[in-house]
Design an enzyme around this catalytic site. Sequence first.
Site, PDB file in Angstrom:
ATOM      1  N   ASP A  98       0.864  -1.172   0.000  1.00 49.90           N
ATOM      2  CA  ASP A  98       0.000   0.000   0.000  1.00 49.90           C
ATOM      3  C   ASP A  98       0.908   1.231   0.000  1.00 49.90           C
ATOM      4  O   ASP A  98       1.757   1.385   0.881  1.00 49.90           O
ATOM      5  CB  ASP A  98      -0.878  -0.018   1.261  1.00 49.90           C
ATOM      6  CG  ASP A  98      -2.241   0.585   1.014  1.00 49.90           C
ATOM      7  OD1 ASP A  98      -2.299   1.630   0.346  1.00 49.90           O
ATOM      8  OD2 ASP A  98      -3.240   0.028   1.501  1.00 49.90           O
ATOM      9  N   ASP A 200      -2.773   4.695  -2.639  1.00 54.78           N
ATOM     10  CA  ASP A 200      -3.789   5.309  -1.791  1.00 54.78           C
ATOM     11  C   ASP A 200      -4.187   6.701  -2.311  1.00 54.78           C
ATOM     12  O   ASP A 200      -3.317   7.510  -2.642  1.00 54.78           O
ATOM     13  CB  ASP A 200      -3.182   5.436  -0.381  1.00 54.78           C
ATOM     14  CG  ASP A 200      -4.179   5.811   0.688  1.00 54.78           C
ATOM     15  OD1 ASP A 200      -5.058   4.999   0.989  1.00 54.78           O
ATOM     16  OD2 ASP A 200      -4.070   6.932   1.228  1.00 54.78           O
ATOM     17  N   GLU A 242      -6.312   4.020  -6.108  1.00 55.69           N
ATOM     18  CA  GLU A 242      -7.602   4.280  -5.458  1.00 55.69           C
ATOM     19  C   GLU A 242      -8.101   5.630  -5.966  1.00 55.69           C
ATOM     20  O   GLU A 242      -7.523   6.660  -5.648  1.00 55.69           O
ATOM     21  CB  GLU A 242      -7.438   4.306  -3.935  1.00 55.69           C
ATOM     22  CG  GLU A 242      -8.775   4.457  -3.220  1.00 55.69           C
ATOM     23  CD  GLU A 242      -8.654   4.925  -1.775  1.00 55.69           C
ATOM     24  OE1 GLU A 242      -9.602   4.723  -1.011  1.00 55.69           O
ATOM     25  OE2 GLU A 242      -7.618   5.521  -1.409  1.00 55.69           O
ATOM     26  N   HIS A 316     -11.167  -2.353   3.473  1.00 60.10           N
ATOM     27  CA  HIS A 316     -11.079  -1.960   4.881  1.00 60.10           C
ATOM     28  C   HIS A 316     -11.814  -0.659   5.181  1.00 60.10           C
ATOM     29  O   HIS A 316     -11.895  -0.258   6.333  1.00 60.10           O
ATOM     30  CB  HIS A 316      -9.611  -1.830   5.268  1.00 60.10           C
ATOM     31  CG  HIS A 316      -8.933  -0.709   4.522  1.00 60.10           C
ATOM     32  ND1 HIS A 316      -8.753  -0.742   3.153  1.00 60.10           N
ATOM     33  CD2 HIS A 316      -8.443   0.475   4.931  1.00 60.10           C
ATOM     34  CE1 HIS A 316      -8.176   0.382   2.771  1.00 60.10           C
ATOM     35  NE2 HIS A 316      -7.972   1.143   3.832  1.00 60.10           N
ATOM     36  N   ASP A 317     -12.292   0.029   4.156  1.00 53.57           N
ATOM     37  CA  ASP A 317     -13.035   1.278   4.369  1.00 53.57           C
ATOM     38  C   ASP A 317     -14.542   1.088   4.231  1.00 53.57           C
ATOM     39  O   ASP A 317     -15.301   2.031   4.459  1.00 53.57           O
ATOM     40  CB  ASP A 317     -12.615   2.329   3.322  1.00 53.57           C
ATOM     41  CG  ASP A 317     -11.166   2.760   3.464  1.00 53.57           C
ATOM     42  OD1 ASP A 317     -10.662   2.793   4.606  1.00 53.57           O
ATOM     43  OD2 ASP A 317     -10.541   3.071   2.433  1.00 53.57           O
TER      44      ASP A 317
HETATM   45  C1  GLC Z   1      -7.641   5.747   1.740  1.00 56.09           C
HETATM   46  C2  GLC Z   1      -7.542   4.562   2.654  1.00 56.09           C
HETATM   47  C3  GLC Z   1      -8.160   4.910   3.968  1.00 56.09           C
HETATM   48  C4  GLC Z   1      -7.386   6.061   4.552  1.00 56.09           C
HETATM   49  C5  GLC Z   1      -7.298   7.238   3.585  1.00 56.09           C
HETATM   50  C6  GLC Z   1      -6.217   8.182   3.996  1.00 56.09           C
HETATM   51  O1  GLC Z   1      -8.945   6.058   1.418  1.00 56.09           O
HETATM   52  O2  GLC Z   1      -8.127   3.440   2.054  1.00 56.09           O
HETATM   53  O3  GLC Z   1      -8.192   3.826   4.857  1.00 56.09           O
HETATM   54  O4  GLC Z   1      -7.991   6.496   5.739  1.00 56.09           O
HETATM   55  O5  GLC Z   1      -6.975   6.835   2.282  1.00 56.09           O
HETATM   56  O6  GLC Z   1      -4.960   7.606   3.820  1.00 56.09           O
END
Ligand code: GLC
Length: 540
Positions: A98, A200, A242, A316-317
């Site tokens: 990640d 991310d 993402e 995980h979100d």
């Molecule tokens: C992404 C991650 C999340 C995190 C955010 C800030 O959306 O998946 O878990 O809180 O970025 O890094």
Amino acid sequence: MKKNWWQEVVVYQIYPRSFKDSNGDGIGDIRGMIEELDYLEKLGVGAIWLSPVYQSPNDDNGYDISDYEAIMDEFGTMEDMDEFLREANKRNIKIIMDLVVNHTSDEHQWFVEAKKGKDNPYRDYYVWADPAEDGGVPNDLRSTFSGSAWEFDEESGQYYLHLFSKKQPDLNWENDDMRQAVYEMMNFWIEKGIGGFRLDVIDLVGKKPLEEITGNGPRLHEFLQEMNQATFGNHDLLTVGETWGATPEIAKLYSNPERKELSMVFQFEHIGLDQQPGKEKWDLQPVDIAQLKEILTKWQTELGNEGWNSLFWNNHDLPRMVSRWGNDQDYRVESAKMLAILLHMMKGTPYIYQGEEIGMTNTPIRDISEAEDIETINMYNERLEKGYSKEEIIHSINAKGRDNARRPMAWNGEKQGGFTSGTPWIALNENYKEINVEAALNDTNSIFYTYQNLIQLRKDNPIMVWGSFELVDTVDQVFSYYRKYEGECWLIVTNFSNEEQPFISEDEIEEVIIQNDKEKITTLREITLRPWQAFVVKVK
Ligand code: GLC
Ligand code: CA
């Protein structure tokens, strides 16, 4: 399009804190992950997306990194990490790291230096701005975790930007030295033999904060092309961005092979369907299956050769999909298998989030004291202040809160589900005695074996990877499509509801590929689908 290994595999996401604790401190760790590699090999996955394991003060569970080249003490050591990589590679499982480079922790050395003053060489690694004329915040940008995105720094009299928590200052991608430092760090990991990166919130790095542009900024793709050249471009790696705001047009910019940026992106258009348009994820509405079909079909058909889909229900979100759009009460097993079949039969690379393969469910809380997640807690306080009732807010948290996915993995029915011999950092779901890995492995009819079967089918049948996608016209609650490849045709039929639904087709069944219940399909002429029924047949 050239064929790539990352199109053929299924990826499994590990959230290390909640996966497996090896030393009884209640926190999942790398040695725990090593212990369970055989389990993942048995499932059949070809890659692991590993949520952050780097050194971090854990304001956002590792998404606030204070040292990219060191391992979080609670998770183990760099030696453990090297062993994990070796052991995974032995089993033909690649590790996708990640990569969190929109921001660092405020405890990262770069930020510690940057705070020392306006002429510090690291100052410009971050985004600073003078107060507005009235002395207040520079503008109205909001943090994803509630409140202003600007935090005042007393010493220098300037604000710094944090699109997430104030302990996650945003990096300034306009700074050349900063970008080179990030690329060097990426190469450090590539040299260790990793299989790629999950990037991310990467759509934020081209931001122009003073113009209030955050996502899809003007230099975003220039930076990604530069990164590609400086790091993974010459290696055969999986890269997945993402990108919350992506449309198919935007996705092609990232993933058209000719542009040399990323392998694919996570798009979230379908994920927003159960929130009221224009509002926040906490503002709930039921998902409309007709709309879901429309959006997924658009993604299935519009990328063409200019991109590749990633397929996911969970991460995980996000809340657990079996609780969210499936039915975790009366039809948990059926709906979990149906969701699996529906997703894995589509065109793209499927991702499984830990526990999904055994049908783990959401974990409702009664009181905010049971919450651990910073996003949830900040939202709770903000909405209380705005006058929402506690009940209303807790209701939203139970539907959408991130802790739902972060409850420890249940490995067996014993104390703490075999996750830890100590006290877990966050409580397990109370249903762990029934829903756990051991129980799933002992039941040949379990959700686990549906996933295992789907992954094996993918390895044996190129049609699952390369076949074209065609939606079949049905009643709203039935989601059905064809995959076609080199003269072969598969028909996928799923009932996305608690009620029986009609289905009619002229096709002749040649072979049943997979189904989620025991009663064998023999005809497609005017049939009645049972609630959550799903099957795939090869047709003539
Ligand atoms: C992404 C991650 C999340 C995190 C955010 C800030 O959306 O998946 O878990 O809180 O970025 O890094
Ligand atoms: Ca531990």
